[in-house]
Design a protein around this motif. Structure first.
Motif, mmCIF file in Angstrom:
data_model
loop_
_atom_site.group_PDB
_atom_site.id
_atom_site.type_symbol
_atom_site.label_atom_id
_atom_site.label_comp_id
_atom_site.label_asym_id
_atom_site.label_seq_id
_atom_site.Cartn_x
_atom_site.Cartn_y
_atom_site.Cartn_z
ATOM 1 N N UNK A 152 0.816 -1.226 0.000
ATOM 2 C CA UNK A 152 0.000 0.000 0.000
ATOM 3 C C UNK A 152 0.839 1.261 0.000
ATOM 4 N N UNK A 153 1.953 1.211 -0.726
ATOM 5 C CA UNK A 153 2.763 2.425 -0.864
ATOM 6 C C UNK A 153 3.665 2.735 0.309
ATOM 7 N N UNK A 154 3.764 1.815 1.271
ATOM 8 C CA UNK A 154 4.714 2.058 2.366
ATOM 9 C C UNK A 154 5.384 0.757 2.801
ATOM 10 N N UNK A 155 6.329 0.875 3.718
ATOM 11 C CA UNK A 155 7.117 -0.273 4.188
ATOM 12 C C UNK A 155 6.804 -0.477 5.669
ATOM 13 N N UNK A 156 5.793 -1.316 5.995
ATOM 14 C CA UNK A 156 5.323 -1.409 7.386
ATOM 15 C C UNK A 156 6.399 -1.832 8.387
ATOM 16 N N UNK A 157 7.392 -2.586 7.942
ATOM 17 C CA UNK A 157 8.396 -3.075 8.886
ATOM 18 C C UNK A 157 9.700 -2.264 8.847
ATOM 19 N N UNK A 158 9.638 -1.092 8.237
ATOM 20 C CA UNK A 158 10.855 -0.298 8.085
ATOM 21 C C UNK A 158 11.596 -0.093 9.400
ATOM 22 N N UNK A 159 10.889 0.202 10.488
ATOM 23 C CA UNK A 159 11.582 0.487 11.754
ATOM 24 C C UNK A 159 12.373 -0.734 12.237
ATOM 25 N N UNK A 160 11.844 -1.925 11.964
ATOM 26 C CA UNK A 160 12.582 -3.138 12.357
ATOM 27 C C UNK A 160 13.812 -3.366 11.465
ATOM 28 N N UNK A 161 13.652 -3.131 10.171
ATOM 29 C CA UNK A 161 14.821 -3.232 9.289
ATOM 30 C C UNK A 161 15.896 -2.223 9.714
ATOM 31 N N UNK A 162 15.450 -1.029 10.070
ATOM 32 C CA UNK A 162 16.389 0.006 10.501
ATOM 33 C C UNK A 162 17.123 -0.416 11.780
ATOM 34 N N UNK A 163 16.392 -1.046 12.691
ATOM 35 C CA UNK A 163 17.032 -1.529 13.922
ATOM 36 C C UNK A 163 18.143 -2.535 13.613
ATOM 37 N N UNK A 164 17.855 -3.454 12.670
ATOM 38 C CA UNK A 164 18.902 -4.424 12.328
ATOM 39 C C UNK A 164 20.081 -3.724 11.662
ATOM 40 N N UNK A 165 19.804 -2.723 10.821
ATOM 41 C CA UNK A 165 20.899 -1.953 10.218
ATOM 42 C C UNK A 165 21.723 -1.260 11.296
ATOM 43 N N UNK A 166 21.058 -0.746 12.322
ATOM 44 C CA UNK A 166 21.781 -0.086 13.412
ATOM 45 C C UNK A 166 22.735 -1.070 14.097
ATOM 46 N N UNK A 167 22.222 -2.267 14.374
ATOM 47 C CA UNK A 167 23.089 -3.291 14.989
ATOM 48 C C UNK A 167 24.277 -3.595 14.084
ATOM 49 N N UNK A 168 23.989 -3.785 12.806
ATOM 50 C CA UNK A 168 25.054 -4.114 11.855
ATOM 51 C C UNK A 168 26.086 -3.007 11.748
ATOM 52 N N UNK A 169 25.603 -1.765 11.689
ATOM 53 C CA UNK A 169 26.517 -0.627 11.555
ATOM 54 C C UNK A 169 27.407 -0.502 12.785
#
Lengths: 275, 275
Positions: B39-56
């Motif tokens: 529907x034009x958005x990424x509902x789990x974006x905040x969770x993906x971002x959290x994993x990116x934060x851990x990785x970074x």
């Protein structure tokens, strides 16, 4: 042949642009080599090619051996002196780990005739930084120079000081394996020893060459597991790769070593390659 | 919003070209995420971002969080439905593992609104191929979705038949860890169990979400080491990721499972995310 030359070839064409769909980027799905160029040619090319062959077998990657040889010859002639970094990837693909049926190996070559390392490292020896980053065990990929190199990036990121020209890296059990960009040799109880690389580490072209040359001279290099204390108790320590040859190691933590006669012999053997 | 859309953004610009000097290519020096768009958005974006934060944090990589959010929002709106694959790399650098002092993180986003997986997989369940490729142990990188993915490439290369939608991957000791692109859950003795990922494996966004949702419903998911025989003795088996939600597993080798009621419950929990 004079003046600075830097040149990049993608599948034989001069360009600086890789398609974003390349699997080298997506998954580190490929291999690399760093090759020294001397007098307009690459004396150790056949050994680099052998390692690529081993890697391509494991990765099920098609090796464009003839085209690579042409690329390397062409670039080496242009450079005169310097180095070629060569990357092979599985080429472009759609999203997903599955290898595309029509995968075509991408050849990337970077050439540079800039000076690489200060001569003092070979003459006076280097200090090793003791990296805390550990190498994981993965016998399937051990020995290969593949593009999955986060362990080396993290190990190398542990120090910035130019006091250390290299860093020692151990495996998960704390046993010395190699340095971040070179292999390790130790003189222990009157014999050369170099760590076993069946679980992790990169099987260097210069390492293999020195093992062979020592044998040709009637000696022997033991390839085996080495403990950290054993390393500290060694009479001489050195690291090697095909770019800089042999660097004597003169310090690791509180332990100091003089530059010993057996290390100087190894340097002579390494230098003969490029005469 | 209708019709096929594929779009690639490099640092916010539409292009298909990556500088060949990028360290994502050289060393797999980066991270990635695959993000479902609904529907034009990424509902789990905040969770993906959290994993990116851990990785970074682990990779000592600068996370351009605000620009990424803008990229993802823009692309999701263009796509309507589909997926975004996002890659972060340490940007361009000279030869050598050392992280450049002026390293600037590269943002790469691929968007596509093409259908991804057949609906029958979720309805009727999937067969797992038993991969022989083993995951090496590396606690430093375990759980992260980094760009060093040769193990997954090799595991996925073991089968071509469309009879298998996924493959089971074990670690060096032979214990089940995950599937090639999804996490594994087993119903054992009346409880959900999912393998411990402290030594290897990717900590999936959907895995974490399901663990939380089960707890919110008063249940509990055990995260622990699981033996191969224990997997075979499970009453129900399923795999999950944030793109396809939950697939019931109906076969591994000679072992067959029906699609059970607890797996259907998990499918409902996963579907709620995208409502």
């Amino acid at each position: 042949m004079s003046g600075p030359v830097t040149l990049t070839l993608l599948n034989g064409q001069e360009t600086d642009c890789l398609p974003l769909s390349d699997r080298g980027l997506a998954y580190g799905d490929g291999l690399f080599e760093t090759i020294r160029v001397v007098g307009g040619s690459a004396p150790l090319w056949s050994r680099h090619l052998q390692r690529l062959e081993r890697g391509c077998r494991t990765l099920r990657l098609t090796l464009p051996a003839e085209q690579l040889a042409i690329d390397v010859e062409r670039l080496a002639r242009r450079l005169g002196e310097g180095l070629i970094k060569l990357i092979l990837t599985r080429g472009s693909g759609k999203r997903g780990y599955a290898i595309p049926a029509n995968a075509e190996t991408t050849r990337i070559l970077f050439g540079s005739n800039a000076a690489v390392y200060p001569a003092e490292h070979a003459e006076q020896g280097v200090r090793l930084f003791a990296c805390e980053t550990r190498l994981g065990h993965q016998p399937l990929l051990a020995g290969l120079k593949h593009l999955n190199r986060l362990e080396q990036v993290l190990a190398r990121s542990e120090w910035q000081s130019s006091d250390y020209a290299e860093g020692l890296v151990c495996d998960l059990t704390g046993q010395p394996i190699e340095c971040t960009m070179s292999n390790l040799f130790m003189r222990i109880a009157g014999a050369w020893v170099t760590p076993d690389l069946s679980q992790c580490g990169v099987q260097g072209v210069m390492r293999d060459l020195l093992i062979e040359r020592v044998q040709q001279e009637g000696g022997f290099v033991q390839v085996r597991t080495v403990g950290y204390d054993e390393l500290l108790s060694a009479d001489e320590v050195m690291c090697c790769n095909s770019l800089f040859g042999v660097w004597p190691v003169i310090q690791l933590g509180d332990r100091h070593w003089p530059v010993g006669p057996f290390t100087r012999q190894m340097q002579s053997l390494a230098k003969q390659v490029y005469l």
